[in-house]
Design a protein around this motif. Structure first.
Motif, PDB file in Angstrom:
ATOM      1  N   ASP A 172       0.831  -1.212   0.000  1.00 37.35           N
ATOM      2  CA  ASP A 172       0.000   0.000   0.000  1.00 37.35           C
ATOM      3  C   ASP A 172       0.863   1.259   0.000  1.00 37.35           C
ATOM      4  O   ASP A 172       0.459   2.300  -0.528  1.00 37.35           O
ATOM      5  N   LEU A 173       2.026   1.162   0.640  1.00 37.33           N
ATOM      6  CA  LEU A 173       2.928   2.297   0.810  1.00 37.33           C
ATOM      7  C   LEU A 173       4.330   1.888   0.373  1.00 37.33           C
ATOM      8  O   LEU A 173       4.679   0.705   0.431  1.00 37.33           O
ATOM      9  N   VAL A 174       5.129   2.851  -0.043  1.00 36.72           N
ATOM     10  CA  VAL A 174       6.538   2.598  -0.332  1.00 36.72           C
ATOM     11  C   VAL A 174       7.365   3.652   0.400  1.00 36.72           C
ATOM     12  O   VAL A 174       7.125   4.857   0.232  1.00 36.72           O
ATOM     13  N   VAL A 175       8.297   3.215   1.234  1.00 33.93           N
ATOM     14  CA  VAL A 175       9.205   4.127   1.922  1.00 33.93           C
ATOM     15  C   VAL A 175      10.369   4.412   0.970  1.00 33.93           C
ATOM     16  O   VAL A 175      11.184   3.537   0.690  1.00 33.93           O
ATOM     17  N   VAL A 176      10.409   5.635   0.458  1.00 43.35           N
ATOM     18  CA  VAL A 176      11.386   6.026  -0.559  1.00 43.35           C
ATOM     19  C   VAL A 176      12.510   6.835   0.085  1.00 43.35           C
ATOM     20  O   VAL A 176      12.261   7.836   0.754  1.00 43.35           O
ATOM     21  N   TRP A 177      13.746   6.419  -0.146  1.00 43.60           N
ATOM     22  CA  TRP A 177      14.905   7.176   0.328  1.00 43.60           C
ATOM     23  C   TRP A 177      15.280   8.200  -0.734  1.00 43.60           C
ATOM     24  O   TRP A 177      15.404   7.869  -1.927  1.00 43.60           O
ATOM     25  N   ALA A 178      15.454   9.448  -0.312  1.00 42.54           N
ATOM     26  CA  ALA A 178      15.800  10.534  -1.237  1.00 42.54           C
ATOM     27  C   ALA A 178      16.685  11.534  -0.519  1.00 42.54           C
ATOM     28  O   ALA A 178      16.767  11.549   0.715  1.00 42.54           O
ATOM     29  N   THR A 179      17.346  12.382  -1.301  1.00 45.85           N
ATOM     30  CA  THR A 179      18.231  13.383  -0.712  1.00 45.85           C
ATOM     31  C   THR A 179      17.607  14.772  -0.795  1.00 45.85           C
ATOM     32  O   THR A 179      17.014  15.147  -1.810  1.00 45.85           O
ATOM     33  N   LEU A 180      17.750  15.521   0.286  1.00 41.90           N
ATOM     34  CA  LEU A 180      17.295  16.902   0.319  1.00 41.90           C
ATOM     35  C   LEU A 180      18.316  17.843  -0.319  1.00 41.90           C
ATOM     36  O   LEU A 180      17.967  18.940  -0.766  1.00 41.90           O
ATOM     37  N   ASP A 181      19.569  17.410  -0.365  1.00 42.18           N
ATOM     38  CA  ASP A 181      20.640  18.267  -0.887  1.00 42.18           C
ATOM     39  C   ASP A 181      21.828  17.378  -1.255  1.00 42.18           C
ATOM     40  O   ASP A 181      22.530  16.870  -0.375  1.00 42.18           O
ATOM     41  N   LYS A 182      22.057  17.166  -2.532  1.00 41.76           N
ATOM     42  CA  LYS A 182      23.139  16.278  -2.974  1.00 41.76           C
ATOM     43  C   LYS A 182      24.502  16.731  -2.458  1.00 41.76           C
ATOM     44  O   LYS A 182      25.369  15.904  -2.167  1.00 41.76           O
ATOM     45  N   SER A 183      24.690  18.039  -2.321  1.00 48.29           N
ATOM     46  CA  SER A 183      25.992  18.552  -1.890  1.00 48.29           C
ATOM     47  C   SER A 183      26.270  18.271  -0.427  1.00 48.29           C
ATOM     48  O   SER A 183      27.409  18.329   0.021  1.00 48.29           O
ATOM     49  N   ALA A 184      25.222  17.947   0.355  1.00 50.06           N
ATOM     50  CA  ALA A 184      25.381  17.705   1.791  1.00 50.06           C
ATOM     51  C   ALA A 184      25.732  16.258   2.104  1.00 50.06           C
ATOM     52  O   ALA A 184      25.975  15.915   3.266  1.00 50.06           O
ATOM     53  N   GLY A 185      25.760  15.397   1.084  1.00 51.74           N
ATOM     54  CA  GLY A 185      26.145  14.009   1.295  1.00 51.74           C
ATOM     55  C   GLY A 185      25.144  13.221   2.122  1.00 51.74           C
ATOM     56  O   GLY A 185      23.931  13.417   2.029  1.00 51.74           O
ATOM     57  N   ARG A 186      25.672  12.348   2.970  1.00 52.61           N
ATOM     58  CA  ARG A 186      24.841  11.422   3.743  1.00 52.61           C
ATOM     59  C   ARG A 186      23.817  12.116   4.624  1.00 52.61           C
ATOM     60  O   ARG A 186      22.724  11.599   4.840  1.00 52.61           O
ATOM     61  N   ALA A 187      24.180  13.265   5.171  1.00 53.78           N
ATOM     62  CA  ALA A 187      23.307  13.934   6.134  1.00 53.78           C
ATOM     63  C   ALA A 187      21.971  14.321   5.540  1.00 53.78           C
ATOM     64  O   ALA A 187      20.984  14.484   6.274  1.00 53.78           O
ATOM     65  N   ALA A 188      21.901  14.462   4.214  1.00 57.08           N
ATOM     66  CA  ALA A 188      20.665  14.926   3.569  1.00 57.08           C
ATOM     67  C   ALA A 188      19.760  13.780   3.135  1.00 57.08           C
ATOM     68  O   ALA A 188      18.685  14.023   2.588  1.00 57.08           O
ATOM     69  N   ILE A 189      20.166  12.527   3.368  1.00 52.73           N
ATOM     70  CA  ILE A 189      19.341  11.382   2.983  1.00 52.73           C
ATOM     71  C   ILE A 189      18.204  11.221   3.987  1.00 52.73           C
ATOM     72  O   ILE A 189      18.426  11.088   5.191  1.00 52.73           O
ATOM     73  N   LYS A 190      16.981  11.233   3.491  1.00 50.60           N
ATOM     74  CA  LYS A 190      15.793  11.077   4.327  1.00 50.60           C
ATOM     75  C   LYS A 190      14.875  10.028   3.699  1.00 50.60           C
ATOM     76  O   LYS A 190      14.994   9.698   2.515  1.00 50.60           O
ATOM     77  N   SER A 191      13.940   9.524   4.491  1.00 48.61           N
ATOM     78  CA  SER A 191      12.982   8.544   3.985  1.00 48.61           C
ATOM     79  C   SER A 191      11.579   9.137   4.017  1.00 48.61           C
ATOM     80  O   SER A 191      11.186   9.791   4.988  1.00 48.61           O
ATOM     81  N   PHE A 192      10.826   8.890   2.937  1.00 42.38           N
ATOM     82  CA  PHE A 192       9.493   9.453   2.752  1.00 42.38           C
ATOM     83  C   PHE A 192       8.496   8.330   2.482  1.00 42.38           C
ATOM     84  O   PHE A 192       8.781   7.421   1.695  1.00 42.38           O
ATOM     85  N   VAL A 193       7.333   8.409   3.098  1.00 44.13           N
ATOM     86  CA  VAL A 193       6.288   7.428   2.852  1.00 44.13           C
ATOM     87  C   VAL A 193       5.439   7.910   1.682  1.00 44.13           C
ATOM     88  O   VAL A 193       4.800   8.964   1.759  1.00 44.13           O
ATOM     89  N   VAL A 194       5.455   7.140   0.602  1.00 46.61           N
ATOM     90  CA  VAL A 194       4.688   7.482  -0.598  1.00 46.61           C
ATOM     91  C   VAL A 194       3.541   6.481  -0.744  1.00 46.61           C
ATOM     92  O   VAL A 194       3.772   5.273  -0.793  1.00 46.61           O
ATOM     93  N   GLU A 195       2.328   6.996  -0.816  1.00 46.96           N
ATOM     94  CA  GLU A 195       1.172   6.120  -0.965  1.00 46.96           C
ATOM     95  C   GLU A 195       1.013   5.699  -2.414  1.00 46.96           C
ATOM     96  O   GLU A 195       1.218   6.479  -3.335  1.00 46.96           O
ATOM     97  N   LYS A 196       0.649   4.420  -2.616  1.00 50.91           N
ATOM     98  CA  LYS A 196       0.394   3.942  -3.971  1.00 50.91           C
ATOM     99  C   LYS A 196      -0.755   4.738  -4.563  1.00 50.91           C
ATOM    100  O   LYS A 196      -1.723   5.057  -3.889  1.00 50.91           O
ATOM    101  N   GLY A 197      -0.648   5.041  -5.846  1.00 51.11           N
ATOM    102  CA  GLY A 197      -1.662   5.843  -6.494  1.00 51.11           C
ATOM    103  C   GLY A 197      -1.366   7.322  -6.497  1.00 51.11           C
ATOM    104  O   GLY A 197      -2.088   8.110  -7.114  1.00 51.11           O
ATOM    105  N   THR A 198      -0.296   7.732  -5.802  1.00 58.53           N
ATOM    106  CA  THR A 198       0.100   9.138  -5.797  1.00 58.53           C
ATOM    107  C   THR A 198       0.532   9.551  -7.212  1.00 58.53           C
ATOM    108  O   THR A 198       1.357   8.869  -7.825  1.00 58.53           O
ATOM    109  N   PRO A 199      -0.005  10.647  -7.752  1.00 58.03           N
ATOM    110  CA  PRO A 199       0.397  11.086  -9.090  1.00 58.03           C
ATOM    111  C   PRO A 199       1.911  11.284  -9.178  1.00 58.03           C
ATOM    112  O   PRO A 199       2.533  11.839  -8.273  1.00 58.03           O
ATOM    113  N   GLY A 200       2.500  10.797 -10.266  1.00 62.26           N
ATOM    114  CA  GLY A 200       3.937  10.915 -10.458  1.00 62.26           C
ATOM    115  C   GLY A 200       4.727   9.733  -9.921  1.00 62.26           C
ATOM    116  O   GLY A 200       5.948   9.676 -10.087  1.00 62.26           O
TER     117      GLY A 200
END
Length: 401
Positions: A172-200
């Motif tokens: 039903d959900l996918v926990v997606v890892w993404a970066t808030l700022d590529k230049s900040a390296g590891r510290a900017a990696i966060k996880s987001f809960v994306v619901e299935k059916g979300t546009p995009g």
């Protein structure tokens, strides 16, 4: 003091998990190995049983998330980390792929349970969550993630590509890892809960695989996918000093569980091989020196010792999590040892059993195929060894690559 025997209070869970594994998972193992991408409808009933175990105050036997709770009690605790691991061993004795296909028992659920706040725990309760980390240009190095998350008012806009998402189609959900700022390296990696059916958020394909064929493995593309800001798990700030320890805490909990999967499969292979050897007249005598026994018996005893070492490392890592002790080193040691041992044991069992092990007359050839993923996902063998080396030598990721 740690006690590496199965706690008495968990014997009922282990017994029940084994019975379900035998009657449902093992019984349908070959069926869904041959019917790749078919949904195992038998698991709907099983998922309801696991939910009932959880609601009744017990712990499910699936790959559910586990959470470290703070307590003023300094006594020895055998809690949800250990009970979940013990349940997983029994279920993977039946079938690894079917365990990974169980509704609401995904690795994304582990991520939510590990780092979500109380409001998020309540909002996502009872929903099946997959976890999306790997990208076409980023496998074992999670810090090299290129999927981006840009804040826009009360939302984040996600763009990128994710591959090898276990249970990605069915969850039903996918926990997606993404970066808030590529230049900040590891510290900017966060996880987001994306619901299935979300546009995009688009499912582009399902992978055909060597093993765990009953488990769907998906690839996604995120194109200007808007996610509510309160779907970010953990601290939204970029803290260079802390790095991405928040999202990595998930691995401290899930790596012992993957080790438990490997232990369950290895035990199944060893039990089947013992039966085959004994029926062929091979005597495995623990009172005799290995050098005085047949080559087959000596090899079997060696595999059992390897299996036991992996099992004890897993028990230690899970126990440390239950007792609020830092276990990153032990989690990686357990995952590395169990993953490698599982592959070695399953392949050697095929060899020892000859044509019976190589053909579909038994499940040994399937277990050999299934075993490889347990040495790869949640961090490959090589990555685990790198983490272990850093911990033992006191080196940072920048100092030891």
């Amino acid at each position: 003091m740690i006690n590496l025997e199965v706690p008495k209070k968990f014997t009922g869970l282990v017994r029940q998990a084994h019975q379900v594994s035998k009657e449902v998972l093992r019984a349908n193992s070959r069926k869904y190995d041959r019917a790749e991408h078919s949904y195992p409808k038998e698991l709907d009933m099983l998922a309801s049983l696991v939910d009932g175990m959880n609601d009744g105050g017990g712990q499910g036997a699936g790959a559910a998330g586990v959470r470290r709770e703070k307590s003023d009690d300094d006594s020895n605790r055998n809690g949800s980390n250990l009970s979940t691991a013990l349940g997983i061993i029994e279920m993977c004795w039946g079938d690894v792929g079917l365990l990974l296909s169980m509704p609401r028992q995904g690795l994304g659920n582990s991520a939510i349970a590990s780092v979500a706040n109380e409001e998020q725990l309540e909002r996502f309760a009872g929903r099946w969550a997959a976890m999306a980390i790997t990208e076409p240009g980023c496998g074992s190095d999670s810090a090299a993630i290129r999927t981006t998350a840009v804040k826009d008012g009360d939302e984040y806009i996600l763009n990128g590509e994710k591959i090898y998402v276990t249970a990605g189609e069915r969850a039903d959900l996918v926990v997606v890892w993404a970066t808030l700022d590529k230049s900040a390296g590891r510290a900017a990696i966060k996880s987001f809960v994306v619901e299935k059916g979300t546009p995009g958020f688009e499912l582009v394909r399902l992978e055909k695989k060597l093993g765990i064929k009953s488990s769907d493995t998906a690839a996604f593309v995120l194109k200007d996918c808007r996610v509510p800001a309160d779907n970010l798990l953990g601290d939204p700030t970029v803290n260079v000093e802390k790095g991405f320890a928040g999202v990595m805490q998930t691995f401290d909990n899930t790596r012992p569980l993957v080790a438990a999967m490997a232990i369950g499969l290895a035990r199944a292979a060893l039990e089947e091989t013992r039966k085959t050897l004994e029926s062929a007249g091979v005597d495995i005598d623990y009172d005799q020196l290995v050098t005085q026994q047949s080559a087959a018996a000596a090899e079997f005893i060696r595999m059992e010792a390897d299996f036991e070492a992996a099992r004890l490392l897993m028990m230690e890592a899970a126990w440390m999590a239950d007792n609020r002790k830092p276990n990153s080193l032990q989690a990686s040691m357990a995952k590395a040892k169990a993953g490698r041992s599982c592959v070695d044991i399953s392949l050697k069992c095929v060899e020892l059993c000859g044509n019976f092990g190589y053909t579909e007359d038994s499940l040994l050839e399937k277990w050999a195929r299934d075993s490889k993923i347990l040495d790869i996902f949640e961090g490959t063998q090589q990555i685990q060894q790198l983490i272990i080396a850093r911990r033992l030598l006191g080196k940072s990721s920048a100092e030891l690559k």
